[in-house]
Write an enzyme that holds these catalytic residues in place. Structure first.
Site, mmCIF file in Angstrom:
data_model
loop_
_atom_site.group_PDB
_atom_site.id
_atom_site.type_symbol
_atom_site.label_atom_id
_atom_site.label_comp_id
_atom_site.label_asym_id
_atom_site.label_seq_id
_atom_site.Cartn_x
_atom_site.Cartn_y
_atom_site.Cartn_z
ATOM 1 N N ARG A 24 -36.331 -48.676 43.806
ATOM 2 C CA ARG A 24 -35.666 -47.362 43.860
ATOM 3 C C ARG A 24 -34.369 -47.463 44.662
ATOM 4 O O ARG A 24 -33.349 -46.895 44.288
ATOM 5 C CB ARG A 24 -36.630 -46.359 44.494
ATOM 6 C CG ARG A 24 -36.122 -44.924 44.594
ATOM 7 C CD ARG A 24 -37.297 -44.015 44.933
ATOM 8 N NE ARG A 24 -36.923 -42.759 45.546
ATOM 9 C CZ ARG A 24 -36.649 -41.640 44.885
ATOM 10 N NH1 ARG A 24 -36.673 -41.655 43.563
ATOM 11 N NH2 ARG A 24 -36.345 -40.527 45.516
ATOM 12 N N ARG A 53 -40.126 -42.896 42.111
ATOM 13 C CA ARG A 53 -41.064 -43.175 43.191
ATOM 14 C C ARG A 53 -42.274 -43.842 42.551
ATOM 15 O O ARG A 53 -42.589 -43.608 41.375
ATOM 16 C CB ARG A 53 -41.489 -41.887 43.895
ATOM 17 C CG ARG A 53 -40.328 -41.126 44.551
ATOM 18 C CD ARG A 53 -40.824 -39.832 45.167
ATOM 19 N NE ARG A 53 -39.744 -39.101 45.837
ATOM 20 C CZ ARG A 53 -39.006 -38.151 45.277
ATOM 21 N NH1 ARG A 53 -39.246 -37.814 44.011
ATOM 22 N NH2 ARG A 53 -38.054 -37.543 45.952
ATOM 23 N N TYR A 109 -27.260 -44.399 50.901
ATOM 24 C CA TYR A 109 -26.929 -45.446 49.932
ATOM 25 C C TYR A 109 -25.431 -45.733 49.888
ATOM 26 O O TYR A 109 -25.029 -46.819 49.474
ATOM 27 C CB TYR A 109 -27.458 -45.066 48.548
ATOM 28 C CG TYR A 109 -28.959 -45.011 48.523
ATOM 29 C CD1 TYR A 109 -29.717 -46.166 48.576
ATOM 30 C CD2 TYR A 109 -29.630 -43.792 48.494
ATOM 31 C CE1 TYR A 109 -31.096 -46.125 48.577
ATOM 32 C CE2 TYR A 109 -31.010 -43.735 48.498
ATOM 33 C CZ TYR A 109 -31.729 -44.902 48.550
ATOM 34 O OH TYR A 109 -33.097 -44.860 48.567
ATOM 35 N N HIS A 137 -40.699 -49.514 46.533
ATOM 36 C CA HIS A 137 -39.577 -48.636 46.860
ATOM 37 C C HIS A 137 -38.252 -49.391 46.847
ATOM 38 O O HIS A 137 -37.190 -48.780 46.717
ATOM 39 C CB HIS A 137 -39.799 -47.991 48.231
ATOM 40 C CG HIS A 137 -39.322 -46.574 48.305
ATOM 41 N ND1 HIS A 137 -39.872 -45.560 47.544
ATOM 42 C CD2 HIS A 137 -38.338 -45.997 49.030
ATOM 43 C CE1 HIS A 137 -39.260 -44.418 47.813
ATOM 44 N NE2 HIS A 137 -38.316 -44.653 48.701
ATOM 45 N N LYS A 173 -41.547 -34.558 44.025
ATOM 46 C CA LYS A 173 -42.007 -33.861 45.226
ATOM 47 C C LYS A 173 -41.754 -32.364 45.094
ATOM 48 O O LYS A 173 -40.727 -31.948 44.564
ATOM 49 C CB LYS A 173 -41.277 -34.397 46.463
ATOM 50 C CG LYS A 173 -41.731 -35.791 46.890
ATOM 51 C CD LYS A 173 -41.072 -36.179 48.203
ATOM 52 C CE LYS A 173 -41.576 -37.529 48.695
ATOM 53 N NZ LYS A 173 -40.939 -37.909 49.976
ATOM 54 N N HIS A 177 -33.716 -36.050 45.157
ATOM 55 C CA HIS A 177 -33.570 -35.668 46.560
ATOM 56 C C HIS A 177 -33.173 -34.193 46.643
ATOM 57 O O HIS A 177 -32.250 -33.749 45.959
ATOM 58 C CB HIS A 177 -32.484 -36.504 47.240
ATOM 59 C CG HIS A 177 -32.904 -37.909 47.535
ATOM 60 N ND1 HIS A 177 -32.010 -38.924 47.798
ATOM 61 C CD2 HIS A 177 -34.134 -38.475 47.603
ATOM 62 C CE1 HIS A 177 -32.660 -40.045 48.015
ATOM 63 N NE2 HIS A 177 -33.953 -39.797 47.901
#
Length: 310
Positions: A259, A160, A291, A256, A184, A282
């Site tokens: 990514r 990120r 994806y 992004h 995160k 994730h």
């Protein structure tokens, strides 16, 4: 570019106004206690403020009819179904907190369905586009070396943008070729750099001191600004736009996008979904599954283009 030198990562500040009702402040404190990131907390409060404009009735007294009227209000304001769904999610979180804390017994969002939102495939770049982008910085100059290393690391590791610009020296292990990333929710993950990113990073770090003010070794950022401090997300956004133009890439590229390209290209070359999930950081596999659709769409277009009966 910012002209000030930040010796610590540039973190988002809280968006607090003096006229926020007490229940919004209490909700913010509850989100902080749950460990939600500042950007997430700001986003929830921002959405709730917009929703509160639909009526003079205090938000903590809303009933189901008020939520429905709010959605009608958002439609009249030309808010997209995706925006409405996000704001409804913010309302749900607010009322779930109220119910959980015993401030009310019912959740007025409980029986309201989300607006129908399509799931557009994330924008990505071809491998040829990526090669041109990565080769566009002038590596004879220190800033070009830095930018080359940033682009290589971003693409090689699927970071990120906040993880990239806040990367610190103690999170880099050049001898083993790994990064230790805190993403995160303060979740840590280890990511291999790969040969190209590792070489680009080593070349830059040899000359990193040229960006460090004399006698000032207090900034631990890997990627320094011209003033010798931490970069911002906005700084890197401008760099992406600059090198996209130099590489003559017509697609609208954001940080992004690299990514997305990282994940898509891994799947195109046979990586399994679970491994890509771990590399991206994730928490839910369903987030990574988008994806697979990107990779499938690419295969379909190749089939249509090259198969004699495509």
């Amino acid at each position: 570019m910012s002209k000030t030198r930040a010796t610590k990562p540039r973190l988002p500040s809280l968006t607090i106004t003096d006229d926020d009702p007490p229940f919004l402040t209490e909700f913010r404190i509850a989100m902080l206690a749950r460990g939600l990131a500042t950007r997430t907390r700001n986003a929830y409060i921002r959405d709730l403020r917009v929703c509160m404009q639909s009526t003079d009735k205090p938000l903590n007294q809303w009933q189901e009819s008020d939520v429905i009227n709010c959605l009608h209000y958002l439609t009249a304001q030309d808010k997209s179904p995706r925006t409405q769904a996000r704001m409804l999610a913010s309302l749900r979180q607010f009322f779930l907190w109220q119910v959980g804390d015993g401030l009310r017994e019912d959740n007025p969002c409980e029986h309201i369905k989300n607006p129908k939102v399509g799931k557009p495939l994330p924008k990505t770049l071809s491998e040829d586009d990526i090669t041109r982008l990565l080769d566009s910085p002038d590596t004879t100059a220190i800033l070009g070396l830095r930018d080359k290393a940033m682009l290589e690391v971003m693409y090689a590791c699927g970071l990120r943008v906040s993880e990239l610009v806040n990367l610190s020296l103690d999170e880099v292990n050049l001898s083993s070729g790994w990064l230790q990333i805190t993403g995160k929710g303060n979740k840590m993950r280890l990511i291999p750099l790969g040969e190209y990113a590792l070489n680009a990073l080593k070349s830059y770090l040899v000359r990193r001191g040229e960006l460090q003010p004399v006698g000032k070794a207090d900034c631990q950022a890997v990627f320094l600004t011209e003033q010798g401090g931490y970069m911002t997300r906005h700084n890197f956004w401008h760099l992406i736009k600059k090198y996209t133009a130099l590489a003559d890439i017509q697609t609208d590229v954001s940080p992004h996008t690299l990514r997305h390209a990282f994940a898509t290209h891994l799947l195109n070359h046979g990586a399994d979904l679970r491994s890509v999930q771990l590399l991206l950081g994730h928490s839910d596999l369903s987030t990574t599954q988008i994806y697979t659709h990107v990779a499938t769409a690419r295969l379909q277009s190749l089939h249509e283009e090259h198969h004699p009966r495509g």
